[in-house]
Design an enzyme around this catalytic site. Structure first.
Site, PDB file in Angstrom:
ATOM      1  N   LEU A  11     -46.337 -40.611 -31.326  1.00 52.38           N
ATOM      2  CA  LEU A  11     -46.449 -42.029 -31.637  1.00 52.38           C
ATOM      3  C   LEU A  11     -45.061 -42.647 -31.586  1.00 52.38           C
ATOM      4  O   LEU A  11     -44.257 -42.474 -32.507  1.00 52.38           O
ATOM      5  CB  LEU A  11     -47.063 -42.235 -33.024  1.00 52.38           C
ATOM      6  CG  LEU A  11     -48.413 -41.562 -33.288  1.00 52.38           C
ATOM      7  CD1 LEU A  11     -48.887 -41.849 -34.709  1.00 52.38           C
ATOM      8  CD2 LEU A  11     -49.448 -42.013 -32.269  1.00 52.38           C
ATOM      9  N   CYS A  13     -41.799 -43.721 -28.527  1.00 52.01           N
ATOM     10  CA  CYS A  13     -40.931 -42.957 -27.627  1.00 52.01           C
ATOM     11  C   CYS A  13     -39.637 -43.731 -27.393  1.00 52.01           C
ATOM     12  O   CYS A  13     -39.262 -44.029 -26.260  1.00 52.01           O
ATOM     13  CB  CYS A  13     -41.637 -42.665 -26.305  1.00 52.01           C
ATOM     14  SG  CYS A  13     -40.809 -41.388 -25.329  1.00 52.01           S
ATOM     15  N   LYS A 105     -38.053 -42.018 -43.103  1.00 51.97           N
ATOM     16  CA  LYS A 105     -37.584 -41.969 -44.493  1.00 51.97           C
ATOM     17  C   LYS A 105     -38.194 -43.070 -45.336  1.00 51.97           C
ATOM     18  O   LYS A 105     -38.514 -42.877 -46.516  1.00 51.97           O
ATOM     19  CB  LYS A 105     -36.068 -42.043 -44.545  1.00 51.97           C
ATOM     20  CG  LYS A 105     -35.492 -43.284 -43.877  1.00 51.97           C
ATOM     21  CD  LYS A 105     -33.994 -43.228 -43.768  1.00 51.97           C
ATOM     22  CE  LYS A 105     -33.471 -44.345 -42.872  1.00 51.97           C
ATOM     23  NZ  LYS A 105     -33.817 -44.128 -41.451  1.00 51.97           N
ATOM     24  N   GLY A 187     -22.547 -49.000 -31.652  1.00 53.84           N
ATOM     25  CA  GLY A 187     -23.969 -48.716 -31.805  1.00 53.84           C
ATOM     26  C   GLY A 187     -24.328 -47.996 -33.090  1.00 53.84           C
ATOM     27  O   GLY A 187     -25.486 -47.603 -33.286  1.00 53.84           O
ATOM     28  N   GLU A 190     -26.595 -51.877 -36.829  1.00 49.47           N
ATOM     29  CA  GLU A 190     -27.424 -52.890 -36.191  1.00 49.47           C
ATOM     30  C   GLU A 190     -26.757 -54.263 -36.311  1.00 49.47           C
ATOM     31  O   GLU A 190     -25.807 -54.456 -37.072  1.00 49.47           O
ATOM     32  CB  GLU A 190     -28.796 -52.933 -36.873  1.00 49.47           C
ATOM     33  CG  GLU A 190     -29.560 -51.614 -36.846  1.00 49.47           C
ATOM     34  CD  GLU A 190     -30.060 -51.261 -35.459  1.00 49.47           C
ATOM     35  OE1 GLU A 190     -30.150 -52.171 -34.606  1.00 49.47           O
ATOM     36  OE2 GLU A 190     -30.361 -50.075 -35.230  1.00 49.47           O
ATOM     37  N   ASP A 201     -30.977 -47.716 -46.862  1.00 45.25           N
ATOM     38  CA  ASP A 201     -31.213 -46.471 -46.136  1.00 45.25           C
ATOM     39  C   ASP A 201     -30.907 -45.264 -47.015  1.00 45.25           C
ATOM     40  O   ASP A 201     -31.719 -44.336 -47.132  1.00 45.25           O
ATOM     41  CB  ASP A 201     -30.349 -46.454 -44.871  1.00 45.25           C
ATOM     42  CG  ASP A 201     -30.449 -45.154 -44.100  1.00 45.25           C
ATOM     43  OD1 ASP A 201     -31.398 -45.006 -43.312  1.00 45.25           O
ATOM     44  OD2 ASP A 201     -29.570 -44.290 -44.287  1.00 45.25           O
ATOM     45  N   LYS A 205     -33.402 -42.094 -48.869  1.00 45.68           N
ATOM     46  CA  LYS A 205     -33.097 -40.668 -48.753  1.00 45.68           C
ATOM     47  C   LYS A 205     -32.858 -40.041 -50.127  1.00 45.68           C
ATOM     48  O   LYS A 205     -33.278 -38.901 -50.379  1.00 45.68           O
ATOM     49  CB  LYS A 205     -31.880 -40.482 -47.855  1.00 45.68           C
ATOM     50  CG  LYS A 205     -32.125 -40.930 -46.418  1.00 45.68           C
ATOM     51  CD  LYS A 205     -30.841 -40.987 -45.603  1.00 45.68           C
ATOM     52  CE  LYS A 205     -31.100 -41.469 -44.190  1.00 45.68           C
ATOM     53  NZ  LYS A 205     -29.861 -41.634 -43.409  1.00 45.68           N
TER      54      LYS A 205
END
Length: 427
Positions: A11, A13, A105, A187, A190, A201, A205
């Site tokens: 699900l 790619c 996550k 990169g 964002e 983020d 975690k």
């Protein structure tokens, strides 16, 4: 090898999904040997099946539910990200009895308990090694290798973007904004960096690690969260001068039967292993009664490191499927979540004060009135004012906040320039 192949339905790619396809193809022979049967890629759900891709895909569809419903699919791999539609899809896959491998996550940190319970009920596996620290193995060590130990504390650098920014600020004397701009150009960050620099983020975690380490239900909403936007070059310089590095840490600990999980910038002694983790690398440091101190270090993100962790989970799920193993779910106990205000912490406080006799004594008296003991003081005069830097001993966070409130009321204190915690020094 004449065993029936294990079929993986994918699900999504994107960057990570393409890495999964690449490793499934390149390592097909080794994976088949480890599983005892070939593992092949089946249908792949993407938003736009017509778009050119870096990997060869034969069974493309824009319907993810068709992947789950395909009778040949044995293991569903979810790399869509976010809460929805990932939650609905993962729930549907597990409900159908299929094992699921995910790197999501956010999904695990917010809906992990319900999905784990469903997996136990349906005899399916829910594997999520890649959800924390990318290619670094930490989920299985906590869930399996360290299952016989009592883990007291887990702390780590869980976000590569913020570690890259703080490294640039420390080593290149860059401002936060300049270091962020470089991270975006490479990169690592964002265009909207909020998830990284505001600690979202890392908080997801930290919730996952706390749940595993302490066999409890800890969600992202239970994690106290502070980001790095307020960290200045001055803070970095002062920390270095005193023998510390500034890191954004995710911390989970169990004290007297209650759990605290938090994310915030912290001063870490240069002698601590986490202080040497640079650039976009991640590291997780555990403290156990029997195992002592362990550190897991490596790339925390990226296509192939994350895909490598997911391939490990695919092998685990495939082996279980071939052996007919029904997974035993983790036993979760109800433990209270300790608010951050009730946690004992060491702190760094930077004050802008009047450069006059008696100021230091007045400030020290204010700390003492709330039971906050000062460990060290550094002062630098600047014309008619001075910077006063204090490192405290461990004290209740609520006491520190009460101290700061009273300091703001002192005429001699012009500004509380910065407040951060100190970790890895006093226990």
């Amino acid at each position: 090898m004449n065993e029936r192949p294990i079929t993986v339905g994918l699900l999504g790619c994107g960057v990570v999904g393409s890495g999964v396809v690449q490793l499934l193809t390149e390592h097909a022979e080794a994976i088949a040997t480890r599983v005892g049967a070939p593992v092949r890629l089946g249908p792949v759900a993407v938003r736009d099946p017509q778009r050119a891709r870096d990997v060869d895909l034969e069974q493309l569809t824009d319907d993810p539910f068709a992947v789950i419903a395909d009778p040949e699919v044995d293991v569903v791999v979810e790399v869509i990200g976010g809460i929805e539609p990932a939650r609905t899809l993962v729930h549907r896959a597990i409900d159908s009895g299929r094992s699921v491998v995910t790197a999501n996550k956010e999904l695990i940190a917010n809906h992990g308990p319900e999905l784990k319970a469903l997996a136990g009920e349906k005899g399916a596996r829910l594997e999520y090694e890649a959800a924390v620290a990318g290619g670094i193995p930490i989920i299985k060590p906590l869930r399996e290798s360290l299952a016989g130990d009592r883990i007291r504390r887990v702390l780590g650098i869980l976000n590569g973007t913020t570690n890259f920014i703080l490294t640039r600020m420390a080593e290149e004397q860059m401002s936060f904004q300049d270091a962020l701009a470089e991270a975006q150009g490479l990169g690592y960050a964002e265009a909207d960096p909020s998830a990284d620099v505001d600690g979202h983020d890392a908080a997801s975690k930290a919730a996952i690690l706390a749940s595993l380490a302490f066999d409890a239900e800890v969600l992202a909403e239970h994690v106290h969260r502070e980001g790095i936007r307020a960290v200045t070059s001055t803070d970095i310089d002062h920390a270095a001068r005193m023998g510390y590095a500034v890191k954004l840490l995710g911390i989970a600990e169990e004290v007297d039967g209650s759990i605290n999980a938090r994310v915030h910038p912290a001063l870490v002694p240069r002698t601590h292993p986490l202080a040497s983790v640079r650039e976009s690398f991640n590291a997780v440091f555990t403290e156990g009664d029997a195992s002592g101190e362990l550190m897991f270090y490596g790339r925390g993100a990226g296509s192939l490191p994350t895909a490598s962790a997911m391939l490990g989970d695919i092998v685990t799920a495939a082996r279980a499927l071939r052996a007919g193993e029904r997974p035993n779910g983790q036993t979760v106990t109800t433990k209270p979540i300790r608010p951050f205000e009730e946690v004992d912490v060491q702190s760094y406080v930077l004050l802008d004060v009047a450069d006059a006799p008696g100021v230091l004594a007045e400030v020290a008296s204010t700390f003492g009135a709330h039971g906050v003991s000062i460990k060290s003081v550094w002062q630098e005069g600047r014309a008619d004012h001075a910077q006063l830097l204090l490192i405290t001993h461990r004290a209740r966070e609520a006491a520190l906040q009460a101290t700061l409130t009273d300091l703001r009321g002192l005429g001699s204190v012009r500004d509380i320039a910065s407040v951060m915690r100190v970790e890895g020094e006093e226990l």
